[in-house]
Structure formats: C-alpha cells, structure tokens
Design an enzyme around this catalytic site. Sequence first.
Site, mmCIF file in Angstrom:
data_model
loop_
_atom_site.group_PDB
_atom_site.id
_atom_site.type_symbol
_atom_site.label_atom_id
_atom_site.label_comp_id
_atom_site.label_asym_id
_atom_site.label_seq_id
_atom_site.Cartn_x
_atom_site.Cartn_y
_atom_site.Cartn_z
ATOM 1 N N CYS A 193 -5.301 5.604 9.791
ATOM 2 C CA CYS A 193 -5.074 6.784 10.620
ATOM 3 C C CYS A 193 -6.370 7.117 11.343
ATOM 4 O O CYS A 193 -7.461 6.735 10.906
ATOM 5 C CB CYS A 193 -4.673 7.960 9.746
ATOM 6 S SG CYS A 193 -3.159 7.629 8.869
ATOM 7 N N HIS A 200 0.828 3.502 -0.613
ATOM 8 C CA HIS A 200 0.367 4.893 -0.514
ATOM 9 C C HIS A 200 1.419 5.921 -0.898
ATOM 10 O O HIS A 200 1.219 7.113 -0.666
ATOM 11 C CB HIS A 200 -0.119 5.208 0.918
ATOM 12 C CG HIS A 200 -1.240 4.326 1.377
ATOM 13 N ND1 HIS A 200 -1.125 3.475 2.436
ATOM 14 C CD2 HIS A 200 -2.485 4.169 0.901
ATOM 15 C CE1 HIS A 200 -2.258 2.811 2.599
ATOM 16 N NE2 HIS A 200 -3.101 3.219 1.669
ATOM 17 N N ASP A 220 -6.765 4.578 -2.601
ATOM 18 C CA ASP A 220 -7.062 3.450 -1.720
ATOM 19 C C ASP A 220 -8.381 3.684 -0.970
ATOM 20 O O ASP A 220 -9.119 2.736 -0.698
ATOM 21 C CB ASP A 220 -5.903 3.291 -0.722
ATOM 22 C CG ASP A 220 -5.977 2.007 0.071
ATOM 23 O OD1 ASP A 220 -6.601 1.045 -0.409
ATOM 24 O OD2 ASP A 220 -5.410 1.963 1.172
#
Length: 692
Positions: free
Chosen positions: A31, A174, A267
């Site tokens: 992102c 995720h 992560d």
Amino acid sequence: MTRDPRYDILFEPVKIGPVTAKNRFYQAPHCNGMGRTFPSSMAAMRGVKAEGGWAVVSTEQTDIHPSSDFTPATECRLWSDRDIPYLARMCDAVHEHGALASTELVHNGKWAGNLYSREVPLFPTHMPVPTHNFPLQARAMNKADIRAYRRWHLDAAKRAQKAGFDIICCYAAHNLSLAGMFMLNRYNFRSDEYGGSLENRVRLFREIIEDTREAVGDSMGVIVRFAVDELRGAEGLEADKEGREIVEMLAELPDLWDVNIAEWHNDSMTSRFADEGYQEPFIEFVKKVTTKPVVAVGRYTTPDRMVSLINRGIVDMIGAARPSIADPFLPKKIEQGRIEDIRECIGCNICVAWDNMIAPMRCTQNPTNSEEWRRGWHPERIAPKTDDGLLLIVGAGPAGLEAALAAGRRGHDVVLAEGGPELGGRVTRESRLPGLGAWARVRDYRTYQISQMANVEVYKSSVLGMPEVLEFGAAHVAIATGARWRRDGYGRSHQFPIPGTDGGNVLSPDDIMAGLRPEGRVLVYDDDHYYMGSVVAEQLVADGHEVVLATPQSVVASWTEYTLEQHRIQARLLDLGVEIITSHALREITRESVSLNCVFSGKTRTVAATAVVMVVSRIPNDKLYQELVVEADRLSAAGIKTLRGIGDCHGPATIAAAVYEGHRFARELGEEVAQIPFRREITELSTEFDLP
Ligand code: ADP
Ligand code: SF4
C-alpha cells in the site's frame, strides 16, 4: 564498476508460468496511500522501481467489486473497464524498464465497510465488521454470492489483462482476503462444500486460481500470495499444520508462491521488534513442497543475505516492499557493484503510517518517495546547481546531512559545521536507545556518501554563532540546529505551567540520552504518543529503575497504531514490569509523588515517584536562525543571499520530515519555487450532470 560475481545468482532469470522475470528481485505488493486517488503519483513511483532494477513490480491490493469497498483507504480498484486507464499507465511505466507488472486482486470480505458503495459486507459467516468497529455486520455468503464472487474475480482478471499486467496474484494473506478468510476455522462454520474439511475450506481459493488460469493463464503468470502462519497459535493457521497442508494441496497450481505471515503487523514488523529475515523460520518449508518458484519478504537489504537465501533453497526470488521504498535502485546498485550506495530501510514504518492515515506515503530514508510525479524528484538524479556560491549548513542531524548530500550532488560547494563531536544529531542519540539501533542507517548512508564528495567539507566540534556565520564567506546559509525536549509539560494536554516542573527532579529525553539518570522510582509522562516515552521507559528499566508510564491517552504510544507497533510496545512494557496508567493527565509534581487527573472524571490519584521524565513536546533550537533572520543588512553585507531554517529547527517533527526538509532545501536552492510547489491531479468532472 562491475558487480561482484558472488551476486551473479541474484541476476538469473526466473520463469513465472508463461512470463519470465529478468532477475530475482520482486517488489511485493504494498500500500502507498496514493492508489486510485493519486494515480499518476502511484504509477510514477512504480515506474521508478522498475527503472531501479526490480524484475517484478506489483500494485497494492486491487479491489474487484463494490461489495469490497475499503473507503476511506485508497488502494487500486478494478470494478469496471473505467478503472483500466490509470492501471494501464502504471503498466506502461513498469514495462518501459523491462519489468513485469503484477496486480494483487482482492475482495476484502468483512474488512470492507463499504462506506462509499453502501453494499452489505460479505463473509463466510455472519460477523461484525472489525474496521473502526463500525456498527455494521457482514452477512454469510450463500451459493449465489460465491458464484458472483468468482465471476467478479474472473472479470477483474480479464480487465487486468487489458490494462497490460503480466501477472495476476490471487490473494490469501494478511487476513484481508475473502478466499483466505474461508480457510480459517474460526470464521468458517459452513456445512456446504465450502466449509468443514480443510479441502472444503480451501475450495474457494483453489477455484479462483483455476478460474484465473483458465481465463488468462496462457499469457499471464497466475501466482498466489499466501500467509502460512498467523502467529496466533492453534486459533489460527500454523506453518507446521494447516498452513503447510494448504501449500501441499495447491503446490503446483500457481506459477509462483509469494509466502509470508499474517496479519500486516506481523508481515511488516518494525526493526524495534524484528530483524532482517525474521519470517524465514515460518516460510522455509514452502520450497520443499512445491517445484514452483517461491518468494518471501523479510526487510532484506544485504546482498549476502539474499544470496544465502537462494543458496540455502529458502526462496527463488527476494521479495521486498519497504527496502524497495527506501531504495528503489537497490537491485541496480548490486548489479553495478555499488553495495555501499544502498540506502537501507531502517524498519521504522513511517511509510506504513502515512498509508494508514490515508495520505501519500513518505519514507525516512528516501525523501523522493511519492514525489516522483508531483515534483519530478528522482531518487538517483538531481538537477545541477543553477547558482554559484558557497553553502554553509549549520548542524549535522538528518536535515543538515541530507541537505549537504543533495546540494553536494547538485555540484554546490558545501561546508557542513557540526557543534558536537559526532555527526547524526538526534539519529545518533536516539539510535542508542533500546531497539532503535537500525535508525543509525539514516546517518551512516549520508556520512559515507558525503565522505566520497570532494565538494562537501565536514567540520565536527564547530559551534557556530552569528559572528562566525557572517564571517564565513557563504552565499547561502541553512540552519539545521534541531530541537530539544521541553521539561515544562507544555503540549497537547497542558497549556499552562504544571506545578513542580521546575523542582529539579524533572528530566527530558535529551537528559536520558545524554546519560543523566534520575534517583529512585521514575514516572515517564507521555503526552507525545510516538515511540520516545516507551523507549525511555525501556532504557530506565534496563538501568534498574522502577518505572511508571502515565499518559492521557487510553493506550501507551497511541500514534504507533499507525506504525503497527502499538500492541507490541504495550506488551513489551508490561513484560518489563512497567506500571502503566492510562487516561490520566499530569496535575502536579512534588519531591515524593506525582498527582494525575483522570481525563474523564477529573478525579485525582497520587503515584509515588521521585522523578519525572517529561515526554511531551519539543522546542526548536532556533536562536541562531532568529538572530540572523532579522539582520538583512548584515547578511547582505556578508554576501549571504539566502538564509533558511530546516528540519527540527524549523518545525520539530519526525526524522523523515527532517530528511525531507533537507532534501527539499537542496532541490530548491537557487530555483524559483511556485506557490503550490507540486503538480496536482484533480478528479475529472463527469460529463453527465443532472439533478434527480
Ligand atoms: P534535525 O533533525 O533537524 O536534523 P538534530 O537535532 O538531529 O536536527 O540535529 C541538529 C544538530 O545541530 C545537532 O547535531 C547539534 O549538535 C547541531 N547544532 C546545534 N546548534 C549548533 C551550532 N550553533 N553550531 C553547530 N552545530 C549546531
Ligand atoms: Fe523503511 Fe522507514 Fe522508509 Fe518505510 S519509511 S521504507 S520502514 S525506512
């Protein structure tokens, strides 16, 4: 320079189904706070990475349908053909440099609150929406919903092909993807063929991989991103149990396995909580159960570590999100034998924080990040100077160092004068606090680069005052003298003098960093809400103090929610035995105790403490700047054409902001700067406009 042959292996091509990556560097989906809202900024940022040598450059998550509307977050989107043009722009930018463009298709299931589309969220079972604790539930999908979801995914894959992508990533990581949510026992209580046995729970993921392959698999790579472990024990997927079984079940189905651990905070752990390669123990089994190429991330910045990963058979490609943000040219630098030029990620998650705040990301190490399109800033190229004359920079913290480096690269003659015996300013001081060692990379990258430049001179232990600056013979002066922490408590909660702050038992973080230690039981008062309060508390515990941390917020270090660290910070302090008092503001300090007011009821409580460390706000060290700025005639008589305050001396903020300010100063030196100093992309008005 040529590359060291021991890194040759990193530049071998890797086949991903029908397409071939030119080397082993894979920019994992990440992102960036730009996505579809700032599309040209997003596309240029990806294009620069392709230029920097990444063989695969991926989008962030790309949502496929209005029932997966993650508003207000601004990721990529492929709901209809109208979404194709900006993604095509990204693909073109990536292809221009011979890289493969990949996109990660997603339906966010229960996470998508559908604030814009107003659809009812979808999930394997009925469940409240966790995002922002909305008063909203996702509904259990029926068979028709499942068929529709497969269709949306398929249509999005075809659109991705039209946009020019080379690779489609089917996403189950995720805990952000519907197909992944179906796999989890704690979510899936279905009695149909999509629930019950693991085979059934994995069915939907298998189907979307097969659908995608059937639709586009002869021309595009069809890969998966899968989290093999959730770090939540038996309640979640575990790499030695169902995590592994799922990889075994689907082993040869995708063209590549991109594997990691869930959720995002696992992560993308910060360097305060995890070292380079921390995911290895979880993902190392994957290559043993598939013949397909495997990629994994782990904040890898050191080429020897990368080579070892390949040689040990852990992965075939080196995945990177943050290291590719901090240095988009990391692969090229290895290829060209310029290892010492790599700008290593410091693992601070400022990039993540800005995305979480839904703003274009920024990077502590790379001030050009997100500025590629709107300002035309390239991470490796900078326009030559247009103005002669010596540049004097006072203060060698992150702002001064970056200003010296960037101005030096423009060809300016630069003198950098540092008052103290060492370079790096706050970065050097803070990197000695618990868990912040990697932050010294901000200093080390810059001091090494500057040491290679004949036109930049650095002087340590040189405190400059007004007379020295005026006598220096400089045409341009930048004051980068930093800021210091206040002891009086003035800040977010207090705009009045707090009784007792002048009593001699109040220290600041600067005192702690300078080696001063209080007597007895210490209360750390945190009205700053970033990392400093908690690292000071950790330091004091390490030094044998009994520590209380009090904050007006309802959790410790509340802003670190954005850097994905908050729960880890609070857990660490609890483990260290720090007493935590939340929702209380400081009222008074005496020699033996501190009184605090509940922020809700106003009720006072008294805590035994003989000293306070005040972590509240900072004040610029701008005396020199303020003295000079009012002396226009003397500046001009001294030949000084421009004077600027930069970094914390100008406005105390993050290290990232200081680096950016230093860089911006150097870019703008001698240039005309427009009132709005960057390009903007404004939503095009629809040609259709009729009132209902
Ligand atoms: P920033 O984050 O803005 O770069 P820092 O506080 O990290 O600011 O760094 C400021 C640096 O400036 C410190 O290393 C400090 O020693 C130095 N400094 C402060 N005042 C002077 C001065 N008058 N002359 C030279 N150096 C100074
Ligand atoms: Fe790394 Fe920090 Fe830059 Fe993110 S902001 S890429 S974590 S240095």
